[in-house]
Design a protein around this motif. Structure first.
Motif, PDB file in Angstrom:
ATOM      1  N   ARG A   1       5.473 -10.278   1.181  1.00 37.78           N
ATOM      2  CA  ARG A   1       4.195 -10.721   1.768  1.00 37.78           C
ATOM      3  C   ARG A   1       3.770 -12.055   1.168  1.00 37.78           C
ATOM      4  NH1 ARG A   1      -0.249  -8.922   0.667  1.00 37.78           N
ATOM      5  NH2 ARG A   1       0.113  -7.573  -1.120  1.00 37.78           N
TER       6      ARG A   1
ATOM      7  N   TRP B   1       0.981 -13.491   3.618  1.00 38.85           N
ATOM      8  CA  TRP B   1       0.317 -12.437   4.378  1.00 38.85           C
ATOM      9  C   TRP B   1      -0.470 -11.520   3.459  1.00 38.85           C
ATOM     10  CZ3 TRP B   1       4.252 -10.034   8.357  1.00 38.85           C
ATOM     11  CH2 TRP B   1       4.497 -10.957   9.380  1.00 38.85           C
ATOM     12  N   SER B   2      -1.600 -11.076   3.935  1.00 40.99           N
ATOM     13  CA  SER B   2      -2.360 -10.021   3.276  1.00 40.99           C
ATOM     14  C   SER B   2      -1.781  -8.669   3.698  1.00 40.99           C
ATOM     15  CB  SER B   2      -3.831 -10.102   3.679  1.00 40.99           C
ATOM     16  OG  SER B   2      -3.960  -9.792   5.064  1.00 40.99           O
ATOM     17  N   GLN B   3      -2.253  -7.620   3.048  1.00 41.58           N
ATOM     18  CA  GLN B   3      -1.850  -6.289   3.481  1.00 41.58           C
ATOM     19  C   GLN B   3      -2.320  -6.027   4.903  1.00 41.58           C
ATOM     20  OE1 GLN B   3      -3.350  -3.634   0.452  1.00 41.58           O
ATOM     21  NE2 GLN B   3      -1.564  -3.939  -0.857  1.00 41.58           N
ATOM     22  N   ASP B   4      -3.509  -6.525   5.241  1.00 44.23           N
ATOM     23  CA  ASP B   4      -4.012  -6.355   6.606  1.00 44.23           C
ATOM     24  C   ASP B   4      -3.090  -7.016   7.624  1.00 44.23           C
ATOM     25  OD1 ASP B   4      -6.401  -4.861   6.153  1.00 44.23           O
ATOM     26  OD2 ASP B   4      -7.404  -6.684   5.489  1.00 44.23           O
ATOM     27  N   GLN B   5      -2.621  -8.215   7.311  1.00 43.11           N
ATOM     28  CA  GLN B   5      -1.745  -8.931   8.237  1.00 43.11           C
ATOM     29  C   GLN B   5      -0.415  -8.211   8.409  1.00 43.11           C
ATOM     30  OE1 GLN B   5      -2.353 -12.613   6.018  1.00 43.11           O
ATOM     31  NE2 GLN B   5      -2.822 -13.635   7.972  1.00 43.11           N
TER      32      GLN B   5
ATOM     33  N   ALA C   1       0.072  -5.029   7.947  1.00 45.15           N
ATOM     34  CA  ALA C   1      -0.226  -3.789   8.682  1.00 45.15           C
ATOM     35  C   ALA C   1      -0.279  -4.054  10.182  1.00 45.15           C
ATOM     36  CB  ALA C   1      -1.540  -3.186   8.187  1.00 45.15           C
ATOM     37  N   ALA C   2      -0.929  -5.132  10.564  1.00 46.96           N
ATOM     38  CA  ALA C   2      -1.030  -5.462  11.990  1.00 46.96           C
ATOM     39  C   ALA C   2       0.345  -5.807  12.573  1.00 46.96           C
ATOM     40  CB  ALA C   2      -1.998  -6.617  12.190  1.00 46.96           C
TER      41      ALA C   2
ATOM     42  N   ALA D   1       0.086   1.601   8.552  1.00 44.95           N
ATOM     43  CA  ALA D   1      -1.274   1.649   8.022  1.00 44.95           C
ATOM     44  C   ALA D   1      -1.389   0.866   6.714  1.00 44.95           C
ATOM     45  CB  ALA D   1      -1.693   3.091   7.789  1.00 44.95           C
ATOM     46  N   LYS D   2      -2.503   0.166   6.565  1.00 42.66           N
ATOM     47  CA  LYS D   2      -2.729  -0.612   5.353  1.00 42.66           C
ATOM     48  C   LYS D   2      -2.688   0.283   4.113  1.00 42.66           C
ATOM     49  CE  LYS D   2      -6.050  -3.439   2.904  1.00 42.66           C
ATOM     50  NZ  LYS D   2      -7.399  -3.992   2.879  1.00 42.66           N
ATOM     51  N   THR D   3      -3.238   1.487   4.209  1.00 41.49           N
ATOM     52  CA  THR D   3      -3.213   2.384   3.054  1.00 41.49           C
ATOM     53  C   THR D   3      -1.788   2.767   2.667  1.00 41.49           C
ATOM     54  OG1 THR D   3      -3.590   4.287   4.502  1.00 41.49           O
ATOM     55  CG2 THR D   3      -5.521   3.351   3.423  1.00 41.49           C
TER      56      THR D   3
END
Length: 74
Positions: A9, A14-18, A20-21, A26-28
């Motif tokens: 990442r 990238w963030s975890q959100d990015q 995940a998308a 899932a982000k978790t």
């Protein structure tokens, strides 16, 4: 194969959100995997890899059976 998600990442910014998308994971799940709290299913690893590779992350074999990462696209 072990996938180094956090360094992968970071290479593409990238963030975890990015991630995940992009991966539909899932982000978790990503957060728990990165924190060493769980081992993802093979399908999850495939989804993460499928999202990261087109972004320019290449998984590279390392001595000892692990996998490393490198950026192949700027």
């Amino acid at each position: 194969m072990r996938l180094h998600v956090s360094p992968a990442r970071a290479l593409v910014g990238w963030s975890q959100d990015q991630l995940a998308a992009a991966s539909q994971v899932a982000k978790t799940t990503i957060a728990n995997f990165e924190a060493g709290k769980r081992t993802p299913y093979d399908r999850t690893l495939v989804d993460l890899q499928a999202a990261l590779e087109p972004a320019g992350v290449e998984l590279i074999p390392q001595n000892g059976g692990g996998a490393g990462v490198r950026l192949v696209k700027p």
